[in-house]
Design a protein around this motif. Structure first.
Motif, PDB file in Angstrom:
ATOM      1  N   GLY A  51      19.325  40.838  22.293  1.00  0.00           N
ATOM      2  CA  GLY A  51      19.060  39.503  22.856  1.00  0.00           C
ATOM      3  C   GLY A  51      17.518  39.643  23.636  1.00  0.00           C
ATOM      4  O   GLY A  51      17.251  40.604  24.309  1.00  0.00           O
ATOM      5  N   TYR A  52      16.984  38.455  23.694  1.00  0.00           N
ATOM      6  CA  TYR A  52      15.538  38.253  23.950  1.00  0.00           C
ATOM      7  C   TYR A  52      15.641  37.249  25.025  1.00  0.00           C
ATOM      8  O   TYR A  52      16.219  36.208  25.012  1.00  0.00           O
ATOM      9  N   CYS A  53      14.615  37.256  26.000  1.00  0.00           N
ATOM     10  CA  CYS A  53      14.385  36.129  26.828  1.00  0.00           C
ATOM     11  C   CYS A  53      13.158  36.018  27.357  1.00  0.00           C
ATOM     12  O   CYS A  53      12.652  37.341  28.059  1.00  0.00           O
ATOM     13  N   GLU A  54      12.558  35.020  27.576  1.00  0.00           N
ATOM     14  CA  GLU A  54      10.976  34.983  28.209  1.00  0.00           C
ATOM     15  C   GLU A  54      11.263  34.876  29.633  1.00  0.00           C
ATOM     16  O   GLU A  54      11.660  33.738  30.107  1.00  0.00           O
ATOM     17  N   SER A  55      11.454  36.198  30.579  1.00  0.00           N
ATOM     18  CA  SER A  55      11.474  36.010  32.030  1.00  0.00           C
ATOM     19  C   SER A  55      10.215  35.533  32.367  1.00  0.00           C
ATOM     20  O   SER A  55       9.417  35.421  31.944  1.00  0.00           O
ATOM     21  N   PRO A  56      10.209  35.202  33.888  1.00  0.00           N
ATOM     22  CA  PRO A  56       8.995  34.757  34.489  1.00  0.00           C
ATOM     23  C   PRO A  56       7.829  35.716  34.345  1.00  0.00           C
ATOM     24  O   PRO A  56       6.727  35.160  34.414  1.00  0.00           O
ATOM     25  N   SER A  57       8.136  36.890  34.232  1.00  0.00           N
ATOM     26  CA  SER A  57       6.874  37.969  34.054  1.00  0.00           C
ATOM     27  C   SER A  57       6.798  38.547  32.594  1.00  0.00           C
ATOM     28  O   SER A  57       5.914  39.228  32.305  1.00  0.00           O
TER      29      SER A  57
ATOM     30  N   GLY B   9      -5.849  34.732  27.280  1.00  0.00           N
ATOM     31  CA  GLY B   9      -6.486  33.546  26.191  1.00  0.00           C
ATOM     32  C   GLY B   9      -5.495  33.760  25.159  1.00  0.00           C
ATOM     33  O   GLY B   9      -5.594  33.097  24.135  1.00  0.00           O
ATOM     34  N   VAL B  10      -4.484  34.779  25.136  1.00  0.00           N
ATOM     35  CA  VAL B  10      -3.693  34.769  23.824  1.00  0.00           C
ATOM     36  C   VAL B  10      -2.437  33.843  24.069  1.00  0.00           C
ATOM     37  O   VAL B  10      -1.574  33.914  25.174  1.00  0.00           O
ATOM     38  N   ARG B  11      -2.011  33.018  23.170  1.00  0.00           N
ATOM     39  CA  ARG B  11      -1.155  32.019  23.064  1.00  0.00           C
ATOM     40  C   ARG B  11       0.046  32.639  22.725  1.00  0.00           C
ATOM     41  O   ARG B  11       0.588  32.654  21.118  1.00  0.00           O
ATOM     42  N   GLU B  12       0.810  33.492  23.708  1.00  0.00           N
ATOM     43  CA  GLU B  12       2.130  34.199  23.040  1.00  0.00           C
ATOM     44  C   GLU B  12       3.136  33.932  24.090  1.00  0.00           C
ATOM     45  O   GLU B  12       2.941  34.170  25.175  1.00  0.00           O
ATOM     46  N   ASP B  13       4.417  33.475  23.610  1.00  0.00           N
ATOM     47  CA  ASP B  13       5.392  33.126  24.580  1.00  0.00           C
ATOM     48  C   ASP B  13       6.599  33.155  23.553  1.00  0.00           C
ATOM     49  O   ASP B  13       6.721  32.548  22.456  1.00  0.00           O
TER      50      ASP B  13
ATOM     51  N   ILE C  55      -1.682  47.748  26.232  1.00  0.00           N
ATOM     52  CA  ILE C  55      -0.353  47.996  27.059  1.00  0.00           C
ATOM     53  C   ILE C  55       1.165  47.659  26.602  1.00  0.00           C
ATOM     54  O   ILE C  55       1.738  48.172  26.827  1.00  0.00           O
ATOM     55  N   GLY C  56       0.964  46.570  26.067  1.00  0.00           N
ATOM     56  CA  GLY C  56       2.020  45.704  25.597  1.00  0.00           C
ATOM     57  C   GLY C  56       2.786  44.834  26.709  1.00  0.00           C
ATOM     58  O   GLY C  56       3.835  44.319  26.473  1.00  0.00           O
ATOM     59  N   VAL C  57       1.730  44.326  27.472  1.00  0.00           N
ATOM     60  CA  VAL C  57       2.076  43.420  28.602  1.00  0.00           C
ATOM     61  C   VAL C  57       2.438  42.024  27.999  1.00  0.00           C
ATOM     62  O   VAL C  57       1.615  41.659  27.076  1.00  0.00           O
ATOM     63  N   THR C  58       3.247  41.281  28.481  1.00  0.00           N
ATOM     64  CA  THR C  58       3.614  39.911  27.853  1.00  0.00           C
ATOM     65  C   THR C  58       3.546  39.010  28.997  1.00  0.00           C
ATOM     66  O   THR C  58       3.202  39.421  30.122  1.00  0.00           O
ATOM     67  N   GLY C  59       3.953  37.835  28.860  1.00  0.00           N
ATOM     68  CA  GLY C  59       4.163  36.749  29.948  1.00  0.00           C
ATOM     69  C   GLY C  59       2.807  36.204  30.534  1.00  0.00           C
ATOM     70  O   GLY C  59       1.834  36.271  29.778  1.00  0.00           O
ATOM     71  N   PRO C  60       2.608  35.526  31.712  1.00  0.00           N
ATOM     72  CA  PRO C  60       1.551  34.987  32.066  1.00  0.00           C
ATOM     73  C   PRO C  60       0.145  36.073  32.183  1.00  0.00           C
ATOM     74  O   PRO C  60      -0.710  35.666  31.894  1.00  0.00           O
ATOM     75  N   THR C  61       0.467  37.284  31.994  1.00  0.00           N
ATOM     76  CA  THR C  61      -0.561  38.194  32.291  1.00  0.00           C
ATOM     77  C   THR C  61      -1.222  38.139  31.142  1.00  0.00           C
ATOM     78  O   THR C  61      -2.476  38.182  31.001  1.00  0.00           O
ATOM     79  N   LEU C  62      -0.711  38.220  29.808  1.00  0.00           N
ATOM     80  CA  LEU C  62      -1.070  38.094  28.618  1.00  0.00           C
ATOM     81  C   LEU C  62      -1.822  36.632  28.078  1.00  0.00           C
ATOM     82  O   LEU C  62      -2.844  36.771  27.779  1.00  0.00           O
ATOM     83  N   ARG C  63      -0.901  35.601  28.715  1.00  0.00           N
ATOM     84  CA  ARG C  63      -1.611  34.478  28.385  1.00  0.00           C
ATOM     85  C   ARG C  63      -2.782  34.015  29.269  1.00  0.00           C
ATOM     86  O   ARG C  63      -3.415  33.125  28.788  1.00  0.00           O
ATOM     87  N   ALA C  64      -2.873  34.780  30.329  1.00  0.00           N
ATOM     88  CA  ALA C  64      -4.217  34.563  31.024  1.00  0.00           C
ATOM     89  C   ALA C  64      -5.538  35.252  30.497  1.00  0.00           C
ATOM     90  O   ALA C  64      -6.429  35.079  30.987  1.00  0.00           O
TER      91      ALA C  64
ATOM     92  N   ARG D 212       3.869  23.250  25.652  1.00  0.00           N
ATOM     93  CA  ARG D 212       2.320  23.590  25.509  1.00  0.00           C
ATOM     94  C   ARG D 212       1.924  24.972  25.480  1.00  0.00           C
ATOM     95  O   ARG D 212       0.867  25.410  25.103  1.00  0.00           O
ATOM     96  N   CYS D 213       2.619  25.838  26.380  1.00  0.00           N
ATOM     97  CA  CYS D 213       2.164  27.434  26.621  1.00  0.00           C
ATOM     98  C   CYS D 213       0.777  27.414  27.137  1.00  0.00           C
ATOM     99  O   CYS D 213      -0.199  27.573  26.461  1.00  0.00           O
ATOM    100  N   ALA D 214       0.742  27.165  28.288  1.00  0.00           N
ATOM    101  CA  ALA D 214      -0.472  27.393  29.182  1.00  0.00           C
ATOM    102  C   ALA D 214      -1.276  28.692  28.893  1.00  0.00           C
ATOM    103  O   ALA D 214      -0.583  29.751  28.966  1.00  0.00           O
ATOM    104  N   THR D 215      -2.470  28.535  28.613  1.00  0.00           N
ATOM    105  CA  THR D 215      -3.499  29.865  28.738  1.00  0.00           C
ATOM    106  C   THR D 215      -4.781  29.690  29.477  1.00  0.00           C
ATOM    107  O   THR D 215      -4.932  28.613  29.870  1.00  0.00           O
ATOM    108  N   SER D 216      -5.131  31.139  29.755  1.00  0.00           N
ATOM    109  CA  SER D 216      -6.599  30.886  30.588  1.00  0.00           C
ATOM    110  C   SER D 216      -7.378  32.026  29.860  1.00  0.00           C
ATOM    111  O   SER D 216      -6.959  32.727  29.217  1.00  0.00           O
ATOM    112  N   GLN D 217      -8.449  32.034  30.036  1.00  0.00           N
ATOM    113  CA  GLN D 217      -9.489  32.903  29.334  1.00  0.00           C
ATOM    114  C   GLN D 217     -10.089  34.079  30.130  1.00  0.00           C
ATOM    115  O   GLN D 217     -10.161  35.180  29.568  1.00  0.00           O
ATOM    116  N   MET D 218      -9.982  33.971  31.465  1.00  0.00           N
ATOM    117  CA  MET D 218     -10.703  35.105  32.081  1.00  0.00           C
ATOM    118  C   MET D 218     -10.005  36.318  32.202  1.00  0.00           C
ATOM    119  O   MET D 218     -10.546  37.345  32.458  1.00  0.00           O
TER     120      MET D 218
END
Lengths: 417, 163
Positions: A353-359, A277-281, A266-275, A293-299
């Motif tokens: 220009g890029y920025c890691e927004s909350p989503s 298990g992908v460590r991308e930020d 889909i191309g989604v990033t942010g907390p959705t992707l990190r949830a 630290r870049c928090a991730t989760s697996q489920m």
């Protein structure tokens, strides 16, 4: 004339084109068919997710929005269902389309930042930051480290209040009344804190090109860190209790699941992707965020997304405290304050220009001619967030709807522009 | 902090409500005396930048505790006494707004809220002026909205509760 410009870190569906004239993509694919596909995606970008349908015994289109108590913003969900299970989702955000990218054309750079802030009020600073980075890259302006650090503080404050808001919405959907009220109290205190230190509840009008637009007192940062620390302790206490509540956890566990493969497609990033298990930020690429630290989760379910958000709140509080310390050192060593807004040169050029927004990742592409904006393209995280909502809702039941929607942090204003 | 077994009881014992007064005499006439004790509000987003929606959530925070004034949020316009129009209506939301106003049970009032600087950008204006829509019962227009206290002040005026 169709022209391709590479944007790192984005796949072909991620950044498309503007006015049907230009294509931005890292993909090596080309040819008329590919371009036609991209043009169609862009035409659809202002409307929403359409065209999917399910037929069958008793299946109907349940329309939810644009005026309903459940969806706060002006937008409509079309849920195909036979009464309980959601079979297919179309999402219409055309009610919110304001054509802000074209409004920015012909404006000076400072006015263009105001337009970027008006795209989505709760991501105002992220939009402003991505736009200012694009303009600074186009005009080859070097950003002093003092300003970079002040911007990080504001960006992390925006992340904290957005995450607390999302968690309070989840608690409210699960009828956790006491928890919701306390989270809303923290949320309101965070907005007041923004107002006290940055002059706006939603951090508007603070950022500028090569300097801050409003004066900023970095001696007050010690008070900011202290107030934020006490809010973080209050949140920590509530969050621990929330994880013990089986009622609450049952509603989030296994709801609106998305695996990493689907999320990346889909191309989604942010907390959705990190949830998933992908460590991308995007912050991992930024030298100012050393040791993130870049928090991730697996489920990949709503619970995992909430966990990632909560972890990010604690991490952002630490980042702000570190940045405040570094700013103090810079001040003591005699560096110029970030408030000195130097005059912006009337140059021409283009920049990204890029920025890691909350989503998730937010990108701006800007073209300038004699100091005026001649073209803007914004790739906002909510477009991908809504695609993820549509994918993940299929197979869930109606009562899962608020837990899915709130956990993704996608907003119509951000998607429709 | 030590966690008691019934932590919601702990939650209920906190005192978060502010003692600040919000009432201001704003020359907003009350639509009816029946609103003195309770007022139900329905917010409708007509194309704002989402910050007003976020502030409506903040208005429900315990600091303001609007229930003590008898102000409640309704889930549908049919149950509401006041329609809060958030933002400057964009073209596609105009018929939706008119129909929502049409669904309001009488007597009712409309309050339009626009945040500061939303009145149109240099370059071109976004949306239409609410005054041109011919809506009746528009009791107040807040064009320089800054914080939730502004909304509470207008609602208290509509209830006739001004000190």
């Amino acid at each position: 004339m169709i022209r391709a410009v590479g944007i790192a870190g984005c796949d072909q569906d991620k950044l498309l084109l503007h006015d049907g004239k230009k294509v931005w993509s890292t993909s090596e694919a080309s040819g008329e068919e590919w371009i036609a596909k991209q043009l169609k995606s862009v035409a659809d970008r202002d409307k929403g997710i359409t065209g999917q349908e399910v037929f069958g015994d008793g299946v109907f289109d349940f329309r939810y929005g644009p005026v309903t108590g459940g969806v706060m913003e002006a937008g409509a969900y079309h849920l195909y269902t036979y009464g309980e299970r959601i079979l297919c989702v179309n999402i219409d955000w055309s009610y919110k389309h304001r054509g802000l990218e074209s409004s920015a054309i012909g404006l000076g750079v400072e006015d263009a930042l105001n337009v970027a802030e008006s795209v989505c009020g709760n991501f105002a600073f992220s939009h402003s930051l991505a736009m200012s980075r694009a303009i600074e890259s186009a005009l080859a302006i070097e950003v002093p480290s003092q300003l970079r650090k002040v911007r990080i503080i504001a960006l992390e404050l925006e992340r904290i209040y957005n995450h607390i808001y999302a968690i309070s919405q989840l608690a409210s959907a699960a009828a956790q009344k006491v928890m919701t009220s306390h989270l809303q109290a923290i949320y309101e205190d965070l907005l007041r804190l923004n107002n006290d230190f940055f002059g706006s509840r939603f951090l508007r009008g603070f950022n500028g090109i090569s300097g801050t637009a409003k004066p900023f007192n970095d001696e007050a940062l010690i008070h900011l860190s202290r107030r934020l620390g006490s809010l973080s302790d209050r949140f920590d206490y509530l969050y621990e209790r929330a994880l013990e509540s089986e009622n609450f956890m049952d509603r989030l566990h296994d709801t609106a699941k998305l695996d990493s493969e689907k999320a990346e497609k889909i191309g989604v990033t942010g907390p959705t992707l990190r949830a998933t298990g992908v460590r991308e930020d995007f912050r991992l690429q930024d030298q100012d965020y050393e040791g993130l630290r870049c928090a991730t989760s697996q489920m990949g379910d709503s619970l995992a997304r909430m966990e990632v958000r909560a972890e990010e709140v604690f991490e952002s509080v630490e980042i702000i405290s570190d940045m405040s310390g570094e700013l103090k050192e810079l001040r003591d060593s005699g560096s110029a304050p970030a408030t000195d807004n130097k005059s912006v040169p009337d140059g021409s050029g283009s920049g990204i220009g890029y920025c890691e927004s909350p989503s998730g990742l937010l990108a701006y592409y800007v073209e300038l001619q004699n100091g005026k904006i001649s073209s803007v393209y914004a790739a906002t995280p909510s477009i991908f967030g809504f695609k993820a909502i549509g994918e993940s809702l299929v197979g869930n039941i109606f009562t899962d709807f608020p837990f899915a929607v709130e956990s993704f942090g996608a907003y119509f204003a951000d998607a429709a522009r | 902090m030590k966690s008691p077994k019934w932590w919601p009881i702990w939650g209920l014992t906190r005192r978060l409500t502010e003692r600040t007064g919000y009432s201001k005499d704003l020359d907003v006439p009350s639509a009816s005396r029946i609103f003195r004790k309770s007022l139900h509000v329905y917010p409708i987003d007509v194309g704002n930048a989402n910050d007003l929606n976020f502030d409506i959530r903040a208005l429900q925070a315990p600091q303001y505790n609007i229930h003590r004034f008898g102000i409640f949020f309704a889930d549908v316009p049919r149950h509401a006494d006041v329609l809060l129009v958030l933002g400057r209506p964009i073209e596609k939301m105009v018929p939706v707004l008119l129909e929502t106003a049409n669904q309001m049970p009488g007597p009712y009032s409309i309050v339009s809220i626009e945040s500061e600087g939303e009145n149109g950008f240099i370059g071109r204006e976004v949306g239409v002026d609410i005054a041109s829509l011919g809506l009746t019962n528009v009791a107040a227009r807040i064009t320089n909205y800054r914080e939730p206290k502004d909304i509470i002040a207008v609602l208290l005026n509509l209830m006739g509760k001004v000190n």
